[in-house]
Design a protein around this motif. Structure first.
Motif, PDB file in Angstrom:
ATOM      1  N   THR A  21       0.805  -1.225   0.000  1.00  0.00           N
ATOM      2  CA  THR A  21       0.000   0.000   0.000  1.00  0.00           C
ATOM      3  C   THR A  21       0.838   1.276   0.000  1.00  0.00           C
ATOM      4  O   THR A  21       0.320   2.358  -0.204  1.00  0.00           O
ATOM      5  N   GLU A  22       2.145   1.145   0.273  1.00  0.00           N
ATOM      6  CA  GLU A  22       3.048   2.307   0.276  1.00  0.00           C
ATOM      7  C   GLU A  22       4.348   1.925  -0.405  1.00  0.00           C
ATOM      8  O   GLU A  22       4.813   0.789  -0.268  1.00  0.00           O
ATOM      9  N   PHE A  42       0.486   1.762  -7.893  1.00  0.00           N
ATOM     10  CA  PHE A  42      -0.774   2.444  -8.226  1.00  0.00           C
ATOM     11  C   PHE A  42      -1.283   1.930  -9.565  1.00  0.00           C
ATOM     12  O   PHE A  42      -0.759   2.286 -10.618  1.00  0.00           O
ATOM     13  N   ASP A  52      -6.624   2.741  -9.120  1.00  0.00           N
ATOM     14  CA  ASP A  52      -6.597   2.960  -7.674  1.00  0.00           C
ATOM     15  C   ASP A  52      -6.879   4.421  -7.360  1.00  0.00           C
ATOM     16  O   ASP A  52      -6.798   5.288  -8.228  1.00  0.00           O
ATOM     17  N   GLY A  54      -5.441   7.377  -4.564  1.00  0.00           N
ATOM     18  CA  GLY A  54      -4.290   7.546  -3.690  1.00  0.00           C
ATOM     19  C   GLY A  54      -3.514   8.792  -4.012  1.00  0.00           C
ATOM     20  O   GLY A  54      -4.040   9.717  -4.653  1.00  0.00           O
ATOM     21  N   CYS A  90       1.113   6.220  -2.257  1.00  0.00           N
ATOM     22  CA  CYS A  90       0.160   5.567  -1.349  1.00  0.00           C
ATOM     23  C   CYS A  90      -1.119   5.247  -2.096  1.00  0.00           C
ATOM     24  O   CYS A  90      -1.582   6.046  -2.909  1.00  0.00           O
ATOM     25  N   ILE A  91      -1.697   4.095  -1.798  1.00  0.00           N
ATOM     26  CA  ILE A  91      -3.017   3.780  -2.388  1.00  0.00           C
ATOM     27  C   ILE A  91      -4.044   3.535  -1.292  1.00  0.00           C
ATOM     28  O   ILE A  91      -3.700   3.160  -0.174  1.00  0.00           O
ATOM     29  N   ASP A  92      -5.297   3.781  -1.660  1.00  0.00           N
ATOM     30  CA  ASP A  92      -6.433   3.512  -0.772  1.00  0.00           C
ATOM     31  C   ASP A  92      -6.648   1.989  -0.771  1.00  0.00           C
ATOM     32  O   ASP A  92      -7.210   1.433  -1.710  1.00  0.00           O
TER      33      ASP A  92
END
Ligand SMILES: [Zn+2]
Length: 220
Positions: A21-22, A42, A52, A54, A90-92
């Protein structure tokens, strides 16, 4: 600009580890609000799976677009960083994980339709974060097979099978997933590791008229 003859391709970490996620990445191209990265987690819309949500370097991404093997990210604000700067991507995760579950459930359901309804023709599909859908050209109502397909999809989820995701052609970035005894399907999306992650699968029929049927897929 990169030097002539240099082969540079964004490293797609979302395939290597779809659960990341990061990521710390380097800016390789910058043009106004648009940037490219040396590596990314992403995902950019492709194969019916939405992009995505983010940020890159703390700025929201408003569009992620595939251009051949590259991905171009459009940022909400003019970036304060430049080429060769390291930025955090970063992604949600909640949204991505939901997309992964609904994407894989749709792929399983499609394979079951192909097996159950000879000559059924897929004419469209879409995966969003609350449901996925597949549209078929089919003169009968899919209601006759819906319950059976739902039961079979649930059995695949309950069986907790391993989902393998690999390249069939590394140079052209062609990928596939494989589940022993279920199917092998070409797909460039991001996939779960175990079928049980789909959870509880529910199917609903929508009659689109004129020989067109829609199945909606929900997971919980
Ligand atoms: Zn897929």
């Amino acid at each position: 600009m990169h030097t002539t003859g240099e082969i540079r391709m964004v490293q797609k970490v979302f395939w290597v580890n779809p659960y990341q996620t990061e990521l710390l990445a380097k800016i390789t191209e910058k043009d106004g609000h648009q940037v490219q990265l040396d590596k990314t987690i992403f995902y950019a819309e492709s194969g019916g799976q939405e992009s995505d949500s983010g940020s890159i370097g703390g700025i929201n991404v408003i569009q992620a677009e595939k251009k051949g093997v590259d991905i171009i990210y459009t940022l909400e604000e003019l970036p304060h960083f430049g080429i060769d700067d390291e930025v955090e991507v970063c992604i949600d995760w909640e949204r991505r994980y939901q997309l992964m579950k609904l994407h894989f459930a749709a792929e399983v359901v499609l394979e079951l339709f192909y097996a159950q309804c000879k000559d059924i023709n897929k004419i469209g599909a879409h995966i969003s974060s609350n449901k996925s859908r597949i549209d078929f050209e089919w003169t009968e109502s899919i209601n006759t097979v819906l319950k059976e397909i739902e039961t079979k999809a649930q059995a695949i989820s309950d069986a907790d099978l391993v989902i393998e995701s690999k390249f069939s052609d590394h140079t052209n970035e062609k990928r596939y997933w494989h589940v022993e005894g279920v199917a092998q399907v070409p797909c460039g999306g991001t996939h779960l590791v175990k079928t049980s992650e789909m959870g509880i699968i529910k199917l609903k029929r929508k009659n689109l008229g004129k020989g067109k049927e829609r199945v909606e897929i929900y997971v919980a």
